[in-house]
Design a protein around this motif. Structure first.
Motif, PDB file in Angstrom:
ATOM      1  N   THR A   1      -0.913  -3.613 -14.438  1.00 23.35           N
ATOM      2  CA  THR A   1      -0.260  -4.918 -14.362  1.00 23.35           C
ATOM      3  C   THR A   1       1.095  -4.838 -13.689  1.00 23.35           C
ATOM      4  OG1 THR A   1      -1.366  -5.580 -16.411  1.00 23.35           O
ATOM      5  CG2 THR A   1       0.512  -6.902 -15.723  1.00 23.35           C
ATOM      6  N   GLY A   2       1.861  -3.799 -14.037  1.00 19.79           N
ATOM      7  CA  GLY A   2       3.183  -3.653 -13.441  1.00 19.79           C
ATOM      8  C   GLY A   2       3.115  -3.490 -11.938  1.00 19.79           C
ATOM      9  N   VAL A   3       2.163  -2.668 -11.451  1.00 18.35           N
ATOM     10  CA  VAL A   3       2.003  -2.452 -10.014  1.00 18.35           C
ATOM     11  C   VAL A   3       1.642  -3.765  -9.326  1.00 18.35           C
ATOM     12  CG1 VAL A   3       0.615  -1.297  -8.254  1.00 18.35           C
ATOM     13  CG2 VAL A   3       1.385  -0.023 -10.269  1.00 18.35           C
ATOM     14  N   ASP A   4       0.702  -4.493  -9.907  1.00 17.66           N
ATOM     15  CA  ASP A   4       0.267  -5.764  -9.305  1.00 17.66           C
ATOM     16  C   ASP A   4       1.407  -6.774  -9.250  1.00 17.66           C
ATOM     17  OD1 ASP A   4      -2.236  -4.646  -9.121  1.00 17.66           O
ATOM     18  OD2 ASP A   4      -3.007  -5.606 -10.937  1.00 17.66           O
ATOM     19  N   PHE A   5       2.173  -6.880 -10.365  1.00 14.27           N
ATOM     20  CA  PHE A   5       3.261  -7.855 -10.408  1.00 14.27           C
ATOM     21  C   PHE A   5       4.375  -7.497  -9.434  1.00 14.27           C
ATOM     22  CE2 PHE A   5       7.494  -8.868 -12.071  1.00 14.27           C
ATOM     23  CZ  PHE A   5       7.448 -10.262 -11.981  1.00 14.27           C
ATOM     24  N   PHE A   6       4.820  -6.236  -9.466  1.00 15.76           N
ATOM     25  CA  PHE A   6       5.946  -5.860  -8.603  1.00 15.76           C
ATOM     26  C   PHE A   6       5.550  -5.870  -7.128  1.00 15.76           C
ATOM     27  CE2 PHE A   6       7.725  -4.020 -12.564  1.00 15.76           C
ATOM     28  CZ  PHE A   6       8.945  -4.681 -12.543  1.00 15.76           C
ATOM     29  N   THR A   7       4.273  -5.640  -6.803  1.00 11.25           N
ATOM     30  CA  THR A   7       3.817  -5.773  -5.411  1.00 11.25           C
ATOM     31  C   THR A   7       4.013  -7.204  -4.928  1.00 11.25           C
ATOM     32  OG1 THR A   7       2.170  -4.020  -5.698  1.00 11.25           O
ATOM     33  CG2 THR A   7       1.846  -5.530  -3.864  1.00 11.25           C
ATOM     34  N   LEU A   8       3.599  -8.161  -5.761  1.00  8.30           N
ATOM     35  CA  LEU A   8       3.748  -9.575  -5.406  1.00  8.30           C
ATOM     36  C   LEU A   8       5.222  -9.963  -5.341  1.00  8.30           C
ATOM     37  CD1 LEU A   8       2.484 -12.367  -4.892  1.00  8.30           C
ATOM     38  CD2 LEU A   8       2.455 -12.708  -7.384  1.00  8.30           C
ATOM     39  N   LEU A   9       6.005  -9.506  -6.317  1.00 14.24           N
ATOM     40  CA  LEU A   9       7.423  -9.845  -6.362  1.00 14.24           C
ATOM     41  C   LEU A   9       8.161  -9.339  -5.113  1.00 14.24           C
ATOM     42  CD1 LEU A   9       9.780 -11.000  -8.123  1.00 14.24           C
ATOM     43  CD2 LEU A   9      10.098  -8.665  -8.973  1.00 14.24           C
ATOM     44  N   ILE A  10       7.876  -8.108  -4.731  1.00 13.31           N
ATOM     45  CA  ILE A  10       8.554  -7.506  -3.570  1.00 13.31           C
ATOM     46  C   ILE A  10       8.123  -8.187  -2.276  1.00 13.31           C
ATOM     47  CG2 ILE A  10       8.713  -5.400  -2.180  1.00 13.31           C
ATOM     48  CD1 ILE A  10       8.597  -3.829  -4.854  1.00 13.31           C
ATOM     49  N   ASN A  11       6.821  -8.376  -2.107  1.00 11.82           N
ATOM     50  CA  ASN A  11       6.319  -8.988  -0.868  1.00 11.82           C
ATOM     51  C   ASN A  11       6.816 -10.416  -0.693  1.00 11.82           C
ATOM     52  OD1 ASN A  11       4.941  -6.665  -0.171  1.00 11.82           O
ATOM     53  ND2 ASN A  11       3.010  -7.336  -1.106  1.00 11.82           N
ATOM     54  N   SER A  12       7.087 -11.093  -1.802  1.00  9.84           N
ATOM     55  CA  SER A  12       7.521 -12.498  -1.728  1.00  9.84           C
ATOM     56  C   SER A  12       9.028 -12.636  -1.582  1.00  9.84           C
ATOM     57  CB  SER A  12       7.067 -13.258  -2.996  1.00  9.84           C
ATOM     58  OG  SER A  12       5.671 -13.172  -3.169  1.00  9.84           O
ATOM     59  N   ASN A  13       9.771 -11.550  -1.802  1.00 10.09           N
ATOM     60  CA  ASN A  13      11.229 -11.661  -1.818  1.00 10.09           C
ATOM     61  C   ASN A  13      11.933 -10.575  -1.012  1.00 10.09           C
ATOM     62  OD1 ASN A  13      11.819 -13.862  -4.084  1.00 10.09           O
ATOM     63  ND2 ASN A  13      10.150 -12.548  -4.837  1.00 10.09           N
ATOM     64  N   LYS A  14      11.260 -10.023   0.004  1.00 15.87           N
ATOM     65  CA  LYS A  14      11.844  -8.917   0.769  1.00 15.87           C
ATOM     66  C   LYS A  14      13.181  -9.285   1.408  1.00 15.87           C
ATOM     67  CE  LYS A  14       7.984  -5.859   1.839  1.00 15.87           C
ATOM     68  NZ  LYS A  14       7.162  -5.246   2.904  1.00 15.87           N
ATOM     69  N   GLN A  15      13.357 -10.519   1.801  1.00 15.88           N
ATOM     70  CA  GLN A  15      14.602 -10.920   2.451  1.00 15.88           C
ATOM     71  C   GLN A  15      15.752 -11.011   1.453  1.00 15.88           C
ATOM     72  OE1 GLN A  15      14.733 -11.101   5.751  1.00 15.88           O
ATOM     73  NE2 GLN A  15      12.558 -10.578   5.754  1.00 15.88           N
ATOM     74  N   LYS A  16      15.421 -11.224   0.179  1.00 13.39           N
ATOM     75  CA  LYS A  16      16.459 -11.398  -0.848  1.00 13.39           C
ATOM     76  C   LYS A  16      16.816 -10.085  -1.530  1.00 13.39           C
ATOM     77  CE  LYS A  16      14.701 -16.036  -1.919  1.00 13.39           C
ATOM     78  NZ  LYS A  16      14.108 -16.901  -2.981  1.00 13.39           N
ATOM     79  N   LEU A  17      15.853  -9.175  -1.631  1.00 17.82           N
ATOM     80  CA  LEU A  17      16.073  -7.935  -2.374  1.00 17.82           C
ATOM     81  C   LEU A  17      16.858  -6.934  -1.534  1.00 17.82           C
ATOM     82  CD1 LEU A  17      12.516  -7.536  -3.953  1.00 17.82           C
ATOM     83  CD2 LEU A  17      14.625  -8.126  -5.169  1.00 17.82           C
ATOM     84  N   LYS A  18      17.707  -6.164  -2.202  1.00 14.28           N
ATOM     85  CA  LYS A  18      18.510  -5.148  -1.530  1.00 14.28           C
ATOM     86  C   LYS A  18      17.891  -3.780  -1.749  1.00 14.28           C
ATOM     87  CE  LYS A  18      23.203  -3.268  -1.181  1.00 14.28           C
ATOM     88  NZ  LYS A  18      24.596  -3.307  -1.704  1.00 14.28           N
ATOM     89  N   VAL A  19      17.653  -3.056  -0.656  1.00 14.78           N
ATOM     90  CA  VAL A  19      17.059  -1.731  -0.742  1.00 14.78           C
ATOM     91  C   VAL A  19      18.058  -0.763  -1.374  1.00 14.78           C
ATOM     92  CG1 VAL A  19      16.081   0.202   0.556  1.00 14.78           C
ATOM     93  CG2 VAL A  19      15.613  -2.144   1.271  1.00 14.78           C
ATOM     94  N   ALA A  20      17.568   0.047  -2.332  1.00 10.40           N
ATOM     95  CA  ALA A  20      18.426   1.030  -3.003  1.00 10.40           C
ATOM     96  C   ALA A  20      18.523   2.280  -2.154  1.00 10.40           C
ATOM     97  CB  ALA A  20      17.855   1.380  -4.380  1.00 10.40           C
ATOM     98  N   GLU A  21      19.716   2.731  -1.922  1.00  7.47           N
ATOM     99  CA  GLU A  21      19.947   3.978  -1.195  1.00  7.47           C
ATOM    100  C   GLU A  21      20.770   4.904  -2.074  1.00  7.47           C
ATOM    101  OE1 GLU A  21      21.779   3.149   2.495  1.00  7.47           O
ATOM    102  OE2 GLU A  21      20.094   2.011   3.307  1.00  7.47           O
ATOM    103  N   GLU A  22      20.221   6.107  -2.302  1.00  7.77           N
ATOM    104  CA  GLU A  22      20.927   7.067  -3.139  1.00  7.77           C
ATOM    105  C   GLU A  22      22.122   7.644  -2.380  1.00  7.77           C
ATOM    106  OE1 GLU A  22      18.205  10.016  -4.423  1.00  7.77           O
ATOM    107  OE2 GLU A  22      16.995   8.629  -5.593  1.00  7.77           O
ATOM    108  N   SER A  23      23.265   7.639  -3.015  1.00  2.04           N
ATOM    109  CA  SER A  23      24.448   8.219  -2.379  1.00  2.04           C
ATOM    110  C   SER A  23      24.688   9.609  -2.947  1.00  2.04           C
ATOM    111  CB  SER A  23      25.673   7.329  -2.630  1.00  2.04           C
ATOM    112  OG  SER A  23      25.841   7.103  -4.017  1.00  2.04           O
TER     113      SER A  23
END
Length: 826
Positions: free
Chosen positions: A588-610
């Motif tokens: 369920t988590g994989v299915d939900f977060f796949t939809l969430l990410i694909n629908s909001n790619k322009q809004k979400l900020k990519v995490a970069e490890e420093s």
């Protein structure tokens, strides 16, 4: 002609060479040349001057001589020479008092050099006659690419050259840059390295006013015999004419016409291939890289470079305080003893186990050499320690490491732009400070297995004497030195991008309900920050609920979703988790977060490890790449099975490299079909790795080789067997037979499936190639993307032979023969 004069007086020239470096050379020269004409004296004196010039040229005889090539350091610079070359080099240095062109030429013309043998029409012993086109495996030289200071343009124009007072000779350019060029010259004209020539750019002077009445001065750098009719002569400018207007014109001309005439891409093409294969290999290595520093005469582990495949070793040596105990295990006494071994790569076996008392973890360790010296404790250590679940056996490999190796610039010149210039900068002062005391690189590879552990458990011992094992115990420091653990930075190592996002999470375990929030998430995993310390360990399964995210979806139940713990921070509050589901089941988590990410790619900020120290991971990776001692192989997918498309070759040859070199099979291409046969690939390797993924740990295979060094042909010299797993008992008959007259090698082969190539690491050079030869860039990418698996071959003969109930006298005799053969040219 100058060459005619030197040829006429060849005996005299060779005699005078012997006096170069002598304080009375001028007097000797006058005496020996008194009967010659002034022009003849001048030409011979010029030849002596040329040979006396100090140089900083790198010597690399790998694949060029019949002898076994090994690293050789002179004045802080690493060369690669066999013993014949080293002997010539040292004698020449003693004679000339410096590293001069005469020293270099003497080394490049030893009697066992393939070029010299070919010129003499001699076929060296044990050279295979197999044509190059029949060899199917590429040989990748690690860190063998070079930076180019400026662009070269492929440009052919008519020129004339003059040297030694001769009339003008017609020739043409092949490529040209601001400070050098390559020309095509009829082979009847015999130029020599170091010779000065005068060039007139006839083809350019017809269209442009260059103001070069006297031409342009060049020095001969190298001569390439391309055919019977022509030679390619590499030249560098002397800039004696000091004509800034011409320099500006030539720079502008190259820049303006490089798309029309194409730039020379040889260096960049080589760099992309090498770097691509390196970038596949380093993240898949099963060994932990530990850098050994020295301060005030004391050796200690200061840095470790971890990969996904080796992180488990770092964690094994971490105690209940989350402190690394490698400082105790790899102590000064052990490092110093190992460093004194008279070989380039110093090898040892380390045996360890732990004892837990009052919640504290105590480490016990001993090397094979230490146990041989403490024979009364050897049986006790093996018998007691092997009965512990924490029992481990590691192979240690120690070799010199140089801080200057931390700097590997791009193969592109700074003139291409500010971005390239920035990437070509050496390590920062902060990075240099972190590595300044490094003297050695240590590889720790876990090689023990349950079969060998069971064999050690057969050792009988008196339990009443267990207290004597304190001799091998390590006490705890109140404030142990910090070992800086540096994760390998690999842009595309993760299968999915992670996005920064904070939302409340409820964590359900068997014993408690905890609260926290997400720091980031991806399709298959997430990182949580808990409100209190947790008592989780890797592999635990927890259930997560997302109350706030549940408010935005009715299609998914975000309650009690199972995740597996992958790592816990030192603070015990930050947890990395990945989705946990039965094979073939949805999550369920994989299915939900796949939809969430694909629908909001322009809004979400990519995490970069420093990283803690920016650039440190790259510096350590470079130092590792330049100090390779293993045997990497690369599997390419071919129809329904795999094939070995390439193998790696670094600074220090492994036994398998030495065997290939023995049969002249260590050039641009090679043949591994006698070591890892087609049957091994189809019947053993392919069925076991075809369904593996990049996230899976490497599979272990055993490779047993009987090698007869007396055979002239590699197919006759090798008997090879390969099986899945680390139990070599079924090879006992083959091994026992080989002990009598052959050399027996037992290898551990670790194979991982690859993921996506880190193209960010190659982006600038690929982009550069694409600008001028897009088809070549596509071919490069296709070749690199065809890599489906990476293997690492490690020799474990000394440990494995201990557990096969063999005639130990024969084992020792064979081991001595093997050592003599592997080092026969030293």
């Amino acid at each position: 002609m100058a060459d005619d004069v030197l040829l006429k007086h060849e005996a005299l020239v060779n005699e005078l060479k012997q006096y170069l470096g002598n304080a009375k050379f001028d007097l000797i020269f006058k005496s020996k040349t008194a009967e010659l004409t002034k022009p003849e004296q001048f030409l011979i004196k010029m030849e002596m001057s040329r040979l006396s010039q100090p140089i900083d040229r790198f010597i690399d005889l790998r694949g060029l001589v019949t002898g076994q090539v090994k690293p050789y350091e002179y004045k802080g610079k690493q060369h690669f020479m066999d013993d014949t070359a080293i002997e010539v080099f040292e004698a020449a240095i003693k004679q000339h008092k410096d590293y001069t062109l005469a020293v270099y030429e003497a080394v490049m013309n030893t009697e066992n050099n393939y070029r010299v043998l070919q010129q003499q029409s001699i076929t060296p012993k044990k050279v295979e006659a197999k044509p190059q086109h029949e060899l199917t495996t590429n040989v990748i030289k690690f860190a063998a690419y070079e930076n180019r200071s400026e662009e070269r343009m492929n440009y052919s124009i008519k020129i004339t050259i003059e040297y030694d007072g001769q009339a003008k000779i017609d020739a043409s350019t092949s490529d040209i840059s601001l400070s050098g060029c390559k020309i095509k010259l009829a082979s009847r004209y015999n130029l020599k390295k170091g010779q000065l020539i005068n060039m007139h750019l006839v083809g350019l002077e017809q269209d442009f006013q260059l103001g070069l009445k006297s031409g342009v001065k060049y020095e001969v750098v190298a001569i390439e015999n391309t055919s019977e009719e022509f030679n390619h002569i590499r030249l560098k400018r002397t800039f004696e004419e000091n004509n800034s207007a011409f320099d500006r014109f030539l720079e502008s001309f190259i820049h303006g016409n490089k798309r029309r005439y194409k730039v020379n891409l040889d260096n960049t093409l080589d760099a992309v291939v090498s770097k691509g294969y390196e970038q596949y290999y380093i993240p898949r290595v099963n060994s932990l890289y530990v850098f050994i520093s020295q301060q005030n005469g004391v050796y200690y582990p200061s840095l470790s470079l971890t990969t996904e495949n080796s992180l488990f070793i770092q964690r094994y040596f971490t105690d209940e305080r989350k402190k690394s105990c490698l400082y105790n295990v790899l102590n000064h006494k052990r490092i110093r003893t190992l460093a004194l071994k008279p070989v380039a790569v110093k090898e040892e076996y380390l045996y360890t186990f732990t004892h837990v008392s009052a919640g504290k973890i105590y480490y016990y360790s001993a090397t094979r050499s230490e146990l041989e010296q403490q024979t009364q404790l050897k049986t006790l250590f093996f018998g007691f320690g092997s009965r512990r679940d924490s029992w481990r056996c590691f192979k240690l490999q120690l070799m010199p490491s140089h801080t200057e190796d931390a700097y590997i610039p791009l193969s592109l010149p700074n003139s291409l732009g500010k971005d390239i210039e920035k990437l070509n900068k050496p390590p920062s002062p902060r990075v240099e400070g972190a590595i300044k005391d490094v003297k050695y690189l240590m590889l720790l590879t876990q090689v023990g297995n349950e079969h060998e552990q069971q064999h050690y458990q057969q050792y009988e011992f008196d339990k009443a004497l267990a207290n004597k094992l304190k001799y091998f115990g390590h006490s705890k420091h109140a404030s142990p030195p910090e070992l800086n653990t540096v994760p390998l930075e690999y842009v595309n190592l993760r299968s999915n991008k992670r996005y920064l996002y904070k939302t409340n999470v409820v964590i359900n375990t068997r014993d408690a309900v905890l609260h926290g929030y997400t720091r980031d998430f991806s399709i298959f995993g997430l990182q949580l920050e808990c409100n209190q310390e947790v008592d989780f360990k890797k592999g635990d399964i927890v259930s997560l609920s997302f109350p706030d995210l549940q408010k935005i979806t009715k299609n998914y139940s975000l309650n009690l979703i199972q995740y597996e713990v992958m790592a816990v921070s030192k603070s015990l509050t930050t947890i990395n988790l990945k989705a946990h589901a039965d094979k073939g089941s949805s999550h369920t988590g994989v299915d939900f977060f796949t939809l969430l990410i694909n629908s909001n790619k322009q809004k979400l900020k990519v995490a970069e490890e420093s990283p803690k120290v920016p650039g440190l991971s790259t510096a350590l990776r470079n130092m590792v790449t330049k100090t390779l001692c293993q045997f990497p192989i690369y599997l390419h997918k071919s129809m329904a099975h795999f094939e070995i498309g390439a193998m790696g070759f670094g600074l220090y040859p492994s036994p398998l490299h030495v065997i290939l070199q023995n049969f002249a099979l260590l050039n641009a291409k090679t043949d591994l079909s006698n070591i890892i046969t087609k049957a091994h690939i189809i019947e053993v390797i392919t069925p076991n790795i075809k369904d593996r993924t990049r996230q899976d740990p490497p599979l272990e295979f055993s490779l047993v080789i009987n090698f007869d060094p007396k055979k002239e042909n590699i197919a006759d010299a090798i008997t090879s067997q390969c099986v899945l797993g680390t139990d070599c008992s079924e090879f006992k008959q083959q091994v026992s037979k080989g002990l009598k007259s052959e050399l027996v090698f037992i290898m551990r082969l670790y194979i991982s499936r690859t993921g996506r190539l880190d193209t960010d690491y190659l982006a600038n050079e690929l982009k550069y190639v694409s600008q001028y030869a897009i088809h070549k860039a596509k071919d490069l990418e296709d070749a690199l993307w065809s890599v489906s698996g990476v293997g690492d071959i490690i020799d474990v003969s000394d440990e494995a032979l201990e557990h096969l109930a063999l005639n130990q006298q024969q084992v020792e005799q064979m081991s001595r023969r093997k050592l003599i053969w592997l080092n026969r040219l030293r």
